[in-house]
Motif scaffolding. Sequence first.
Motif, PDB file in Angstrom:
ATOM      1  N   LYS A 126       0.787  -1.266  -0.092  1.00 29.50           N
ATOM      2  CA  LYS A 126       0.000  -0.058   0.078  1.00 29.50           C
ATOM      3  C   LYS A 126       0.989   1.296   0.103  1.00 29.50           C
ATOM      4  N   ALA A 127       1.900   1.349   0.915  1.00 32.15           N
ATOM      5  CA  ALA A 127       2.762   2.732   0.940  1.00 32.15           C
ATOM      6  C   ALA A 127       3.574   2.385  -0.336  1.00 32.15           C
ATOM      7  N   PHE A 128       4.120   1.637  -0.913  1.00 36.06           N
ATOM      8  CA  PHE A 128       4.861   1.580  -2.361  1.00 36.06           C
ATOM      9  C   PHE A 128       3.701   2.003  -3.362  1.00 36.06           C
ATOM     10  N   PHE A 129       2.601   1.740  -3.327  1.00 35.52           N
ATOM     11  CA  PHE A 129       1.499   2.236  -4.258  1.00 35.52           C
ATOM     12  C   PHE A 129       1.401   3.833  -4.177  1.00 35.52           C
ATOM     13  N   GLN A 130       1.388   4.315  -2.797  1.00 36.10           N
ATOM     14  CA  GLN A 130       1.281   5.844  -2.748  1.00 36.10           C
ATOM     15  C   GLN A 130       2.417   6.401  -3.345  1.00 36.10           C
ATOM     16  N   PHE A 131       3.547   5.858  -3.237  1.00 33.28           N
ATOM     17  CA  PHE A 131       4.632   6.592  -3.661  1.00 33.28           C
ATOM     18  C   PHE A 131       4.695   6.401  -5.262  1.00 33.28           C
ATOM     19  N   ILE A 132       4.280   5.455  -5.730  1.00 31.21           N
ATOM     20  CA  ILE A 132       4.231   5.283  -7.198  1.00 31.21           C
ATOM     21  C   ILE A 132       3.117   6.289  -8.109  1.00 31.21           C
ATOM     22  N   ARG A 133       2.054   6.205  -7.236  1.00 30.80           N
ATOM     23  CA  ARG A 133       0.825   7.175  -7.610  1.00 30.80           C
ATOM     24  C   ARG A 133       1.568   8.651  -7.811  1.00 30.80           C
ATOM     25  N   GLN A 134       2.158   9.127  -6.731  1.00 30.19           N
ATOM     26  CA  GLN A 134       2.742  10.478  -6.643  1.00 30.19           C
ATOM     27  C   GLN A 134       3.689  10.638  -7.835  1.00 30.19           C
ATOM     28  N   ALA A 135       4.578   9.684  -7.988  1.00 30.76           N
ATOM     29  CA  ALA A 135       5.686   9.780  -8.938  1.00 30.76           C
ATOM     30  C   ALA A 135       4.898   9.914 -10.406  1.00 30.76           C
ATOM     31  N   VAL A 136       4.034   9.088 -10.408  1.00 31.89           N
ATOM     32  CA  VAL A 136       3.273   9.095 -11.855  1.00 31.89           C
ATOM     33  C   VAL A 136       2.580  10.233 -12.052  1.00 31.89           C
ATOM     34  N   GLY A 137       1.980  10.935 -11.038  1.00 29.86           N
ATOM     35  CA  GLY A 137       1.286  12.295 -11.153  1.00 29.86           C
ATOM     36  C   GLY A 137       2.250  13.265 -11.871  1.00 29.86           C
ATOM     37  N   SER A 138       3.496  13.309 -11.077  1.00 30.65           N
ATOM     38  CA  SER A 138       4.563  14.130 -11.527  1.00 30.65           C
ATOM     39  C   SER A 138       4.962  14.005 -12.945  1.00 30.65           C
ATOM     40  N   ALA A 139       5.270  12.755 -13.373  1.00 26.49           N
ATOM     41  CA  ALA A 139       5.624  12.363 -14.475  1.00 26.49           C
ATOM     42  C   ALA A 139       4.415  12.770 -15.757  1.00 26.49           C
ATOM     43  N   ILE A 140       3.223  12.435 -15.487  1.00 28.19           N
ATOM     44  CA  ILE A 140       2.238  12.982 -16.349  1.00 28.19           C
ATOM     45  C   ILE A 140       2.122  14.400 -16.628  1.00 28.19           C
ATOM     46  N   ALA A 141       2.315  15.169 -15.559  1.00 25.60           N
ATOM     47  CA  ALA A 141       2.400  16.749 -15.730  1.00 25.60           C
ATOM     48  C   ALA A 141       3.492  17.016 -16.436  1.00 25.60           C
ATOM     49  N   SER A 142       4.805  16.410 -16.282  1.00 23.68           N
ATOM     50  CA  SER A 142       5.957  16.781 -17.205  1.00 23.68           C
ATOM     51  C   SER A 142       5.737  16.363 -18.766  1.00 23.68           C
ATOM     52  N   LEU A 171      -4.016  -1.973  -4.005  1.00 27.29           N
ATOM     53  CA  LEU A 171      -4.087  -0.965  -4.988  1.00 27.29           C
ATOM     54  C   LEU A 171      -4.998   0.266  -4.729  1.00 27.29           C
ATOM     55  N   ARG A 172      -6.246  -0.230  -4.181  1.00 29.27           N
ATOM     56  CA  ARG A 172      -7.168   0.790  -3.862  1.00 29.27           C
ATOM     57  C   ARG A 172      -6.666   1.462  -2.629  1.00 29.27           C
ATOM     58  N   GLU A 173      -6.155   1.019  -1.755  1.00 35.30           N
ATOM     59  CA  GLU A 173      -5.730   1.761  -0.401  1.00 35.30           C
ATOM     60  C   GLU A 173      -4.617   2.684  -0.697  1.00 35.30           C
ATOM     61  N   GLY A 174      -3.746   2.414  -1.743  1.00 31.04           N
ATOM     62  CA  GLY A 174      -2.664   3.082  -2.186  1.00 31.04           C
ATOM     63  C   GLY A 174      -3.049   4.205  -3.118  1.00 31.04           C
ATOM     64  N   GLY A 175      -4.367   4.205  -3.430  1.00 29.93           N
ATOM     65  CA  GLY A 175      -4.897   5.509  -4.426  1.00 29.93           C
ATOM     66  C   GLY A 175      -4.542   5.169  -5.900  1.00 29.93           C
ATOM     67  N   ILE A 176      -4.082   4.131  -6.259  1.00 30.02           N
ATOM     68  CA  ILE A 176      -4.082   3.491  -7.671  1.00 30.02           C
ATOM     69  C   ILE A 176      -5.457   3.568  -8.518  1.00 30.02           C
ATOM     70  N   SER A 177      -6.608   3.074  -7.795  1.00 29.52           N
ATOM     71  CA  SER A 177      -7.713   2.939  -8.177  1.00 29.52           C
ATOM     72  C   SER A 177      -8.670   2.804  -7.264  1.00 29.52           C
ATOM     73  N   GLU A 178     -10.031   3.528  -7.353  1.00 30.75           N
ATOM     74  CA  GLU A 178     -11.143   3.887  -6.582  1.00 30.75           C
ATOM     75  C   GLU A 178     -12.101   2.554  -6.391  1.00 30.75           C
ATOM     76  N   GLY A 179     -12.301   2.136  -7.602  1.00 29.93           N
ATOM     77  CA  GLY A 179     -13.015   0.760  -7.726  1.00 29.93           C
ATOM     78  C   GLY A 179     -12.246  -0.339  -7.880  1.00 29.93           C
ATOM     79  N   ASP A 180     -12.911  -1.167  -9.073  1.00 29.87           N
ATOM     80  CA  ASP A 180     -12.315  -2.321  -9.547  1.00 29.87           C
ATOM     81  C   ASP A 180     -10.966  -2.059 -10.119  1.00 29.87           C
ATOM     82  N   VAL A 181      -9.987  -2.764  -9.960  1.00 28.54           N
ATOM     83  CA  VAL A 181      -8.570  -2.849 -10.782  1.00 28.54           C
ATOM     84  C   VAL A 181      -8.749  -3.396 -12.129  1.00 28.54           C
ATOM     85  N   ALA A 182      -8.290  -3.077 -13.025  1.00 25.03           N
ATOM     86  CA  ALA A 182      -8.128  -4.124 -14.224  1.00 25.03           C
ATOM     87  C   ALA A 182      -6.801  -4.750 -13.951  1.00 25.03           C
ATOM     88  N   LEU A 183      -7.001  -5.968 -14.247  1.00 26.39           N
ATOM     89  CA  LEU A 183      -5.459  -6.994 -13.863  1.00 26.39           C
ATOM     90  C   LEU A 183      -5.400  -7.722 -15.098  1.00 26.39           C
TER      91      LEU A 183
END
Length: 868
Positions: A316-332, A361-373
């Motif tokens: 969960k913590a790792f996915f939180q870090f990934i989500r933040q880093a992806v947000g920055s990458a998308i902005a750039s 994945l949900r608790e880490g903020g990657i997805s709010e609902g079902d996650v496509a796997l």
Amino acid sequence: MIARLILDVSEGNWVIGWLFFQREIVQELVKFLKSKLPEVGGEDWWNTYVLAQLSPYQVHRVGTQQNLGDLDLAALLQVALASCDEFVANGHASDQYIDVLQKIKRIRNRHAHAPADGYKPAIEARDLEDSAELIDIIGSNTDLSLRLKQASAEFRASMAKKKKTSSSNSADDTSEVSDGNYLGLKSPSPKSPEKSLSNTTYLGMDFGTSTTVVSAAVHKDGRVQMQPLTLEQPDQYGVPTRSHLVNSVIAYLNGRLVFGREAYRQRSLLHEGRNVFSSFKMKLGVDLGPSYPESAVRSGVMKSGIKIESAQDAAKAFFQFIRQAVGSAIASEKVPDKTQWCVSVPASFEANQRRDLEDALREGGISEGDVALIDEPNAAFLSYLFEAAQGQADNRLLDALRTRPVNVLVYDFGAGTCDVSILQLEIGAGGIESRNRAVSRFTALGGDDFDRALAREVLLPQLCEASSDATPSQRDIEERLIPRLQPSAELLKIRLLEHVQNKGMVTVTAMRRASDLRVTSSDIEPFSIGPDRYELPSPGASLSDLADALEPYVKLPAPFDDRIPHVFAPVRDALEKSGLIAEDLDAVLFIGGSSENPIVREAVMKGLGCEVEAIIPSDLRSHVSKGAALHSYWFNGCGFDFIQPITSEPILAIAKGGQATTIIPASTPLPTSKEFNDDLIVQVGGQSKVEIPICVSSAEKLLGVLTIEAPDDAGFEVGSKVRLSVGITREKILEIEAQIGSRIAKTAILNPLANHPLTEAETSLLKAKQEFNRVLYENHGRPPVGAVITFASAAAAAGDHRQAAEMYQKAEQIDPKRNFAVNITYNYAMAGMHHLSEIWARKTYQREPSAVSAYNLGSGPIDWQATI
């Protein structure tokens, strides 16, 4: 050689190939490194960045002249990769420098062992483009860059001319790719305007045991393309490293959590499970109490609210870090900030593992609902097909597909798992159609196992010799010393395998026959465990050491006992499930970072026992994430599913008496429709409740228990039918309910004690460990003596006699009034540790002198097995 330097890409059309430019590329790289290395390395740059990366032979060859021009391209790339982080941090190169160096390394290795007639034009064109990118980054020679790009353009022009001719001769040519037409399929269209690439960014994440990569589907140059995102990974001071490769590691440094590259660098200096957390993917779906009972990141420690007490917490913590880093990458990247994700998982991950992953994945903020796997092998295959159809990869498989269906075995070998899928492709009315034929059972085998073997067999003896006064317990070895040695073992393995690959070796026998190459890594700094102090200057390993570590996993023929880990075992399992034999396969597609190991690839191909084409993508590490990104766009955005997943193992219901009834067979296409099964009946009347265990693969792997309460005190009648409604979603999440008359119960999926079948003794031991971890956590690392004794007894019953002896010793340390000398003597003897058994036999006599203890002491080592 000329045939490989200047290639005939079409009739009478000769084009200069990559090897023609190799010498010039070397010259430009030498100039660049020579001008910048002294700036980043200071006076000792030659020793730090050059000599430390070379083999003894190479060191002897270059001597002390500090002439980089004496090195070949392979050695130069080793030097460049060793200093690349510093070059980027100091502004000498862009963020793409590291990735491009890795590409050039693969290009060099490929052409060093190329066939006599060279490679296909698509591969040559890509290699030339990647080389031009390197020249552009180091900013040295614009003329060379232009000539590389021109040669690439000539290859692609010849390909287009050839393709146009072929297309005009055959209306059924499905390999042609144009805008809006992928893989010969009818182009999937977004379900609505807001689902288009101009409004939504579609992401694919390959969450690996050791490395994670995120790619995005973007619209570029008039077509859909998949590109890995460069993610920022700050250190404890906030200084970022930028790379598309993110180590799946979290570290707690000076009150701050860091992830990725910096956490990985610090891993060998920290305590696994206390202030560094790695390989947590492999602990998902298992219930052994708190995974990290001694964690420094407990609830309430971090102001952010992050805690790491279990593997799911770490994910969960790792996915939180990934989500933040992806947000920055998308902005750039200036792409839409609205995202939809797809995450790849091992094809053999079972319901309990997938559920834990989805929750994280949900608790880490990657997805709010079902996650496509998507299963990792399927994602890799999708990426390969997409690149082949666009001329970016070898398309011989597509050529064969024009005339007949083809079968492809996808071999996904990562750091923690070995996954095999067999897929069948054929051309249907809508273009290329694909289906899963089989998926191997869950196999917890990966590159980490090679690292641990090298750490245990080579570095641990070095550590004990350098720390002569230390006497580590088995628990200390398994939970502290091996994790501390593993990062050094991994580095040594990588450096030795680079030599193996450069020399074209493919067997452990060849490794042993080669020169006695030995490499070393940085010192392991002094550390303490209790009263013992450890240190290891210059840990090292030789080619023979690595051969010994690899041999049990690659030696052929592979053992038929599935409990013995072997790289070919999942291949055999998948072939048996598919009903195919090796001769039915058209190709083996290798993916995953550990598939870069040529010894592994050779063992797999030799194990098949026949000629099958091996396909090795140019980028083994980002291949899966690219396929996941494409699937994210097609599935989330267009409602299109190219490869239908299947179950890897059968789902069973256990009836009274232990009889197993298969309710979902292996290789069932997903999602399933819920179907009722009337085969189960109530055999004993008057029961107040009926319990039905649900298992996967065998009765020893429990997933959950359906409990149905009777409607009244009379209980259930004899002969009442038990109707099971069973279904599995596309993401392989199990949904089961049972009905007796009007009474209905649904199962809650349990996390088993392990993700493999267990004997009764092993189950007892793991239950004791589960309780031990729980009380260890609750008592801040100081377990009560009763829990230690229970754990020791369970270990003895399960045959883990060394652990039993050490836990009985621990019980005496906690409560000195206790006397377990006889138990300790017996268990050390059963473990074959006769020296320690004799010491404790002496203590037994000293504590309670008797005829029996005197006899045991005087008779020397006792064959306890013969006396019980």
